[in-house]
Scaffold this motif. Sequence first.
Motif, short mmCIF file in Angstrom:
data_model
loop_
_atom_site.label_atom_id
_atom_site.label_comp_id
_atom_site.label_asym_id
_atom_site.label_seq_id
_atom_site.Cartn_x
_atom_site.Cartn_y
_atom_site.Cartn_z
N GLN A 1 -46.87 -7.91 13.22
CA GLN A 1 -47.48 -9.20 12.91
C GLN A 1 -47.11 -9.68 11.51
O GLN A 1 -46.81 -10.86 11.31
N ARG A 2 -47.12 -8.77 10.56
CA ARG A 2 -46.75 -9.15 9.19
C ARG A 2 -45.30 -9.60 9.11
O ARG A 2 -44.97 -10.62 8.48
N GLN A 3 -44.41 -8.85 9.76
CA GLN A 3 -43.00 -9.22 9.73
C GLN A 3 -42.75 -10.54 10.45
O GLN A 3 -41.95 -11.36 10.00
N ALA A 4 -43.42 -10.72 11.59
CA ALA A 4 -43.24 -11.95 12.35
C ALA A 4 -43.74 -13.15 11.57
O ALA A 4 -43.13 -14.22 11.57
N ALA A 5 -44.87 -12.98 10.88
CA ALA A 5 -45.42 -14.09 10.10
C ALA A 5 -44.50 -14.44 8.93
O ALA A 5 -44.29 -15.61 8.62
N ALA A 6 -43.91 -13.43 8.30
CA ALA A 6 -43.04 -13.67 7.16
C ALA A 6 -41.73 -14.32 7.56
O ALA A 6 -41.15 -15.11 6.82
N ALA A 7 -41.25 -13.98 8.77
CA ALA A 7 -39.94 -14.48 9.21
C ALA A 7 -40.06 -15.74 10.06
O ALA A 7 -39.03 -16.26 10.51
N ALA A 8 -41.29 -16.24 10.33
CA ALA A 8 -41.50 -17.40 11.20
C ALA A 8 -40.72 -17.23 12.48
O ALA A 8 -39.77 -17.95 12.76
N PRO A 9 -41.09 -16.25 13.33
CA PRO A 9 -40.29 -15.88 14.50
C PRO A 9 -40.25 -16.96 15.55
O PRO A 9 -41.14 -17.81 15.64
#
Length: 245
Positions: free
Chosen positions: A226-234
């Motif tokens: 979730q953190r990575q997805a939020a940071a990368a705007a998946p």
Amino acid sequence: MTWRADILTLFPEMFPGPLAFSLAGRAETRGLWRLAAHDIRAFAEDRHRSVDDTPFGGGAGMVLRADVVDRALGAVADGRPMICLSPRGERFSQAMARDFAAGDGLILLAGRYEGIDQRVIEARDLREVSIGDYVLSGGEIAALVVLDAVVRLLPGVMGAAESAVEESFSGPLLEYPHYTRPAEWQGRAVPATLLSGDHAAINAWRRAEAERLTRTRRPDLWSLYQRQAAAAAPAHPVASADNAP
């Protein structure tokens, strides 16, 4: 330069063991990597080939001697990372496996008894690595685990490079379920989406299953995802804990 692993152990006959089979074994036969197991006792200097002694301060068990282990390490040291398999080490991970595979090889020290004299660990700047929160009889099985995870990432070892990318722990998501023929077995049917031929729908189903499994089985990985997805705007929206099915 061919990727090379040297194992320092009291039981060299345990190698290659299961590594002789499947991907790693075939890859070694093809010359994609090399493995050498060295008996630590060969570096003892007394007539009894002693490698251990009682711990200073008392206590149960024996400790591998610093002088013997140091000679063994010195015989193979050539700039490759030197790893000491230890339950107190940093947790082995897929990211660590990728780093090891990108180098020239590894030197793995498999401890026995109560442990290894701390002085040689510090003097040789050994990196302590653990494969999990449990105790084994020695470091040999841990060394086999590390090698299996690393060797399969070496160029040319796996048949399809994308297989490694989609596996669990290659990213923060666990891998989705797999199915093959027959399409129905003991009343259990393969999910209809996988038989549809609609590759976009299949990819969406696989991602949803990977997210569901990760969310329910590994909350730590789900939080990371979730953190990575939020940071990368998946491109694929991530379900929150509140709106998850």
